[in-house]
Design an enzyme around this catalytic site. Structure first.
Site, PDB file in Angstrom:
ATOM      1  N   PHE A   1     -20.732  26.568 -27.637  1.00  0.00           N
ATOM      2  CA  PHE A   1     -21.030  27.985 -27.817  1.00  0.00           C
ATOM      3  C   PHE A   1     -22.283  28.308 -27.012  1.00  0.00           C
ATOM      4  O   PHE A   1     -23.335  27.705 -27.221  1.00  0.00           O
ATOM      5  CB  PHE A   1     -21.258  28.364 -29.281  1.00  0.00           C
ATOM      6  CG  PHE A   1     -21.471  29.841 -29.466  1.00  0.00           C
ATOM      7  CD1 PHE A   1     -20.390  30.699 -29.531  1.00  0.00           C
ATOM      8  CD2 PHE A   1     -22.749  30.375 -29.548  1.00  0.00           C
ATOM      9  CE1 PHE A   1     -20.580  32.084 -29.671  1.00  0.00           C
ATOM     10  CE2 PHE A   1     -22.949  31.739 -29.689  1.00  0.00           C
ATOM     11  CZ  PHE A   1     -21.859  32.596 -29.755  1.00  0.00           C
TER      12      PHE A   1
ATOM     13  N   ASP B   1     -28.610  23.737 -23.136  1.00  0.00           N
ATOM     14  CA  ASP B   1     -28.704  24.912 -23.997  1.00  0.00           C
ATOM     15  C   ASP B   1     -29.298  24.463 -25.331  1.00  0.00           C
ATOM     16  O   ASP B   1     -28.611  23.907 -26.184  1.00  0.00           O
ATOM     17  CB  ASP B   1     -27.302  25.495 -24.181  1.00  0.00           C
ATOM     18  CG  ASP B   1     -27.255  26.649 -25.183  1.00  0.00           C
ATOM     19  OD1 ASP B   1     -28.261  26.885 -25.878  1.00  0.00           O
ATOM     20  OD2 ASP B   1     -26.197  27.303 -25.280  1.00  0.00           O
TER      21      ASP B   1
ATOM     22  N   LYS C   1     -33.680  31.692 -30.577  1.00  0.00           N
ATOM     23  CA  LYS C   1     -33.706  31.510 -32.025  1.00  0.00           C
ATOM     24  C   LYS C   1     -35.094  31.247 -32.605  1.00  0.00           C
ATOM     25  O   LYS C   1     -35.879  32.149 -32.801  1.00  0.00           O
ATOM     26  CB  LYS C   1     -32.704  30.427 -32.432  1.00  0.00           C
ATOM     27  CG  LYS C   1     -31.239  30.896 -32.329  1.00  0.00           C
ATOM     28  CD  LYS C   1     -30.295  29.919 -32.937  1.00  0.00           C
ATOM     29  CE  LYS C   1     -28.826  30.325 -32.806  1.00  0.00           C
ATOM     30  NZ  LYS C   1     -28.437  31.490 -33.620  1.00  0.00           N
TER      31      LYS C   1
END
Length: 383
Positions: free
Chosen positions: A127, A213, A242
């Protein structure tokens, strides 16, 4: 009637206040947030250090633009680059935007090497975001459904399988490999200890960029500031978001070596990216992680939580996967119903496939961990 588009299906609760690991709803009921706003509020809700930084900066300056120097942005860039052993950074507003920048860097790398159709290898069940480029990079047909034609060119390979990457070394259009060090959204899949090392060796031998990532794994979530530090490697491109802002929207795309020279004036930008507010907040996050020995605490709480979860007496659990405070409890049956069942017990979790995913705040205490363990036990007993 709701005036919101229906792309979310929110649970029947509205939160109005947060403190530490807890959220309070409109009825005054408290919930233990074992999801951290999907891995965002690593230092907990309304951490006093973060609140003070936001208040102070909001009273001074929120925004200019990137047409001018931004002092906090330059300080944060230096801090992150030194911590990650990278050369420079582009600031965005989210993980998807950070990954978008990484994809553009990979394409520029390809064109700099006379590759007119650059290809990036990404992993099945990965993702990377929901923009057109990042959902195209995401190896999950469910995320991509309805959005074809996708942005080309990405080739999906199995995660944790070095041979699957090695098999593409004869494809002269490949310019990069883009991976999560640990796959988060698909259920906390942790690769073999030397997987990233072997991938990096293949990339270096073929002049490919290694893009990691770390939107979910970064900023202390795994017990290291960056998950790839367990492998003692440095990627060519590193993306963060995040936990970097603890709830304030910020993304970062860091680059090193040849990758660090590819974005030049006019090639990329962001109106809001790296504004004084978010950068001051991120600096406070990094300060707090260091001052409060958060990384050591994450390791300790991983051992405590996983040990407690393993002690649950049930044959419904087939595996517990974890790294730091990324934890997945794999079950042998569907467990979708546990999302609402946990909400009724005032615990916020995530369900991914047949697994319960936990991303508790990095500041979680043993007492709060006990609540998670006991509640999970109750949920599984009733399943």
């Amino acid at each position: 009637m709701s005036y919101l588009m229906s792309n979310y299906a929110p649970l029947e609760v509205t939160f109005v206040k947060g403190k530490g690991c807890y959220l309070t709803d409109t009825q005054g009921e408290k919930y233990l947030d074992a999801l951290s706003g999907v891995g965002v509020v690593g230092l907990g809700h309304c951490h006093p250090n973060i609140t003070a930084a936001i208040q102070m900066q909001a009273a001074e300056l929120l925004h200019t633009s990137n047409w001018y120097h931004i002092a906090h942005q330059e300080t944060l860039a230096e801090r992150l680059c030194k911590l990650a052993d990278m050369d420079n950074v582009f600031f965005a507003n989210s993980g998807a935007e950070a990954n978008e920048a990484a994809i553009k860097i990979a394409r520029l790398h390809g064109h700099a090497n006379q590759i007119t159709n650059p290809v990036i290898l990404t992993a099945n069940q990965s993702f990377h975001g929901r923009t057109m480029a990042t959902l195209s990079a995401t190896g999950n047909a469910k995320v991509q459904a309805g959005f074809s034609p996708l942005v080309s060119e990405f080739i999906y390979i199995d995660f944790n399988d070095v041979s699957a990457i090695q098999a593409h070394t004869n494809n002269h259009n490949i310019v990069a490999v883009m991976l999560e060090p640990i796959q988060g959204e698909s259920g906390v899949h942790v690769p073999k200890d030397d997987y990233l090392n072997q991938v990096q060796s293949i990339c270096q031998a073929n002049n490919w960029l290694l893009i990691l990532d770390e939107v979910q794994t970064g900023i202390g979530r795994t017990g290291k500031l960056f998950a790839h530090q367990y492998n003692h490697i440095t990627p060519d491109v590193l993306t963060l978001a995040k936990g970097l802002g603890n709830g304030v929207p910020i993304g970062a795309c860091l680059a090193k070596g040849k990758a660090a020279t590819l974005l030049t004036p006019g090639t990329h930008g962001s109106t809001f990216g790296g504004n004084p507010l978010v950068c001051k907040t991120a600096l406070s996050v990094l300060d707090t992680i260091e001052q409060d020995n958060i990384l050591e605490h994450v390791i300790q709480m991983n051992e405590y939580l996983v040990s407690g979860l393993q002690s649950i007496a049930t044959d419904k659990v087939t595996e517990i996967r974890s790294k730091g405070l990324m934890i997945a409890i794999q079950l042998n049956q569907d467990c979708t119903e546990l999302l609402n069942a946990a909400l009724q017990k005032k615990l916020l979790i995530n369900i991914t496939g047949r697994s319960i995913r936990l991303l508790p705040p990095l500041i979680i205490s043993q007492a709060e961990a006990d609540i998670i363990i006991n509640t999970i036990n109750e949920l599984l007993s009733a399943l």
